[in-house]
Motif scaffolding. Structure first.
Motif, PDB file in Angstrom:
ATOM      1  N   PRO A  45      -9.920  10.570  16.113  1.00  0.00           N
ATOM      2  CA  PRO A  45     -10.368  10.970  14.772  1.00  0.00           C
ATOM      3  C   PRO A  45     -11.469  10.092  14.210  1.00  0.00           C
ATOM      4  N   ASP A  46     -11.619   8.883  14.740  1.00  0.00           N
ATOM      5  CA  ASP A  46     -12.637   7.975  14.202  1.00  0.00           C
ATOM      6  C   ASP A  46     -13.916   7.998  15.005  1.00  0.00           C
ATOM      7  N   PHE A  47     -14.056   8.970  15.884  1.00  0.00           N
ATOM      8  CA  PHE A  47     -15.190   8.951  16.806  1.00  0.00           C
ATOM      9  C   PHE A  47     -16.522   8.798  16.104  1.00  0.00           C
ATOM     10  N   PHE A  48     -16.693   9.495  14.971  1.00  0.00           N
ATOM     11  CA  PHE A  48     -18.004   9.493  14.330  1.00  0.00           C
ATOM     12  C   PHE A  48     -18.237   8.330  13.385  1.00  0.00           C
ATOM     13  N   ALA A  49     -17.199   7.685  12.961  1.00  0.00           N
ATOM     14  CA  ALA A  49     -17.331   6.458  12.155  1.00  0.00           C
ATOM     15  C   ALA A  49     -18.332   6.587  11.003  1.00  0.00           C
ATOM     16  N   GLN A  80     -14.636  11.782   9.535  1.00  0.00           N
ATOM     17  CA  GLN A  80     -15.613  10.706   9.414  1.00  0.00           C
ATOM     18  C   GLN A  80     -17.033  11.140   9.717  1.00  0.00           C
ATOM     19  N   VAL A  81     -17.328  12.408   9.445  1.00  0.00           N
ATOM     20  CA  VAL A  81     -18.712  12.885   9.508  1.00  0.00           C
ATOM     21  C   VAL A  81     -19.185  12.983   8.066  1.00  0.00           C
ATOM     22  N   GLN A  82     -20.375  12.497   7.786  1.00  0.00           N
ATOM     23  CA  GLN A  82     -20.870  12.506   6.402  1.00  0.00           C
ATOM     24  C   GLN A  82     -21.961  13.565   6.278  1.00  0.00           C
ATOM     25  N   PRO A  83     -21.650  14.771   5.799  1.00  0.00           N
ATOM     26  CA  PRO A  83     -22.691  15.816   5.718  1.00  0.00           C
ATOM     27  C   PRO A  83     -23.685  15.460   4.638  1.00  0.00           C
ATOM     28  N   ILE A  84     -24.977  15.502   4.962  1.00  0.00           N
ATOM     29  CA  ILE A  84     -25.971  15.166   3.953  1.00  0.00           C
ATOM     30  C   ILE A  84     -26.912  16.318   3.668  1.00  0.00           C
TER      31      ILE A  84
END
Lengths: 274, 271
Positions: A45-49, A80-84
């Motif tokens: 679950p933390d792959f994208f950090a 942990q994906v931050q959509p921008i």
């Protein structure tokens, strides 16, 4: 009274480049997307950090009437994906995306997209088996699961090379995220270097060197004076309890992975010095 | 401009306190106003080596806590006018040391006109050792010619490069000097010990000197006299050479070559 010319300096706007990941979505239904993400990343679950991502809708199977942006954004953030921002979104959905706080990019704003190899292993944990090592997680091949929507992950453009010009001392650790690592003054026993790309060590290579930390099996380790405690590429590692092989000990050498997807082995080869 | 020198090693028992005592004495004998501070809170021994253990009234912790001022705590050395000792506390522990407190002590020493402040670090990489190196301009890395000492010295070098004020503030880095101590050329010849060249190749910092292994050191600490004061001692000469090199004077490296004693000497004793 504040001086007007001084106030201009409180914020300065400059141009800069950002290495960013894109996420191609074929569906906008949050429930189906959640299932697909769980299948792909459940074990990591933390792959994208916290990496920023542009959501690309060019591959949408069919354009819905409306999109529940809140659900999609909170789902992605949970992984942990931050959509921008968004791009190639059907016209009638753009206003909703804007109101959700996403930047709307033109299709020519982004360049240099490249496909990602299958993510095999987390940066910190080499598998407990020495070469050959099985890949712990295989993402579902996009073709096999019929119309099941799968966010396809594309690799972020490579980050600039990290260069370390002082000797790396015992107990120190360096991580070159998204790119290559160059050591100009070697490393001591008890130190550790990690790179998502390749490692180039000028000077004694004496500690632990882990290249291809995010699963890049094409990464290599180069050294002018080979003598490490441990080497690893994409999680396939080797220690040297019985000493460094004479053919490469103290010489210029490279380490690379050979073999196919299921059976990788590490090879260590001496390099010709002129 | 005053210089703060830390004498550190990582490993214990390699000769830090012996070195701190002799280097600070050597500088003082050259006419520089010098202070030497013991950072080994709770396990103090600099006062013993300097021979002032019976004159300790106040210590570093008292000064840091504001219970005494520097003038009350500093002990004037009995051998040397320019030299002052600031002992550590024996009853408290290292948690009593604070960065602000130590910084103030060092600033006050500079205001009092000291040219050199030598900080005798404890062994290890914990608070006491980090406090001793935080404000350093120069570092003497004392290393014995054997593998565990070399590894510990390497570790402390890494810490020096990341936790010193000079590193954190991005100023010119702490100047590192390798001091190889307890050196026995015969054991190097026999392959039991690393040579000073091996040590330097592993640690890759400039060598400032080699101190030979000697019974004189034990004798000196029993007498409460820094080894540099001893007459006719190789250790004393070696420390004088180190001080000279630190002050940018050239000195050839001595006490590193093994000379096999002649037949007669071997028959009738001698090393």
């Amino acid at each position: 009274m504040a001086d007007a010319s001084l106030q201009g300096k409180l914020i300065e706007f400059k141009g800069a480049s950002l290495a960013v990941m894109t996420a191609s979505l074929r569906d906008t239904d949050a429930v189906r997307l959640a299932d697909a993400l769980h299948m792909m990343l459940g074990g990591m679950p933390d792959f994208f950090a916290g990496e920023p991502a542009i959501l690309d809708f060019a591959q949408l199977a069919s354009a819905p009437e409306r999109v529940d942006w809140t659900a999609i954004l909170s789902l992605l953030r949970r992984y942990q994906v931050q959509p921008i921002g968004v791009r190639r979104l059907p016209e009638h959905l753009v206003e909703g995306a804007r109101r959700a706080g996403l930047a709307v990019l033109g299709s020519s704003d982004l360049s240099g997209e490249r496909p990602l190899g299958a993510p095999q292993v987390m940066p910190q944990t080499p598998p407990p088996v020495a070469a050959p090592a099985p890949a712990p997680v295989e993402p579902p091949p996009a073709a096999a699961a019929a119309p099941a929507p799968a966010p396809e992950l594309e690799q972020a453009p490579v980050a600039p090379t990290l260069i370390v010009d002082r000797p790396l001392r015992s107990g120190q650790q360096v991580y070159a995220k998204g790119g290559d690592l160059v050591l100009l003054a070697g490393m001591s026993p008890g130190s550790e270097i990690i790179a998502d790309g390749s490692i180039h060590c000028y000077g004694p290579l004496r500690g632990r060197a882990l290249a291809g930390a995010r699963g890049d099996t094409s990464a290599r380790i180069f050294s002018t004076n080979f003598g490490p405690e441990l080497v690893s590429i994409a999680g396939v590692y080797r220690t040297f309890e019985r000493g460094i092989p004479q053919s490469v000990g103290g010489r210029s050498a490279q380490v690379r992975l050979t073999g196919t997807d299921n059976l990788h082995t590490l090879e260590i080869i001496a390099l010709q010095s002129s | 401009m005053a210089r703060v020198i830390v004498v550190t090693s990582g490993k214990g028992g390699v000769g830090k306190t012996t070195t701190s005592a002799s280097i600070s004495t050597g500088l003082a004998l050259r006419g520089f106003k010098t202070a030497v501070i013991d950072f080994d809170v709770g396990l103090r021994n600099l006062d013993l080596i300097m021979g002032c253990e019976r004159r300790v009234v106040y210590d570093l912790i008292n000064v840091v806590n504001g219970e005494a001022n520097l003038n009350q705590a500093l002990i004037k050395d009995k051998h040397c006018d320019n030299l002052f000792v600031l002992p550590a506390s024996q009853t408290r522990d290292k948690d009593a040391l604070t960065e602000e407190g130590v910084e103030k002590v060092l600033k006050d020493l500079v205001h009092m006109g000291f040219d050199y402040v030598v900080c005798d670090s404890p062994a290890g990489i914990e608070r006491g050792a980090v406090m001793a190196l935080t404000f350093a301009d120069d570092a003497f890395i004392v290393t014995n010619p054997e593998v565990s000492s070399v590894r510990d010295s390497d570790r402390i070098l890494g810490i020096l490069q990341s936790k010193s004020r000079r590193a954190i503030e991005g100023r010119e880095p702490v100047k590192e000097h390798l001091l190889v101590s307890r050196y026995s050329p015969k054991r190097v010849e026999d392959g039991e010990m690393l040579s000073y060249k091996d040590v330097q190749e592993l640690l890759r910092i400039p060598l400032i000197g080699v101190i030979p292994e000697s019974d004189d050191v034990l004798q000196a600490s029993n007498q409460g006299t820094p080894a540099i004061h001893l007459k006719d001692s190789d250790v004393a000469t070696a420390y004088q050479d180190v001080v000279a090199r630190y002050l940018d004077e050239e000195r050839p490296l001595r006490f590193v070559a093994y000379e096999k004693p002649g037949l007669l000497k071997r028959l009738f004793g001698g090393k």
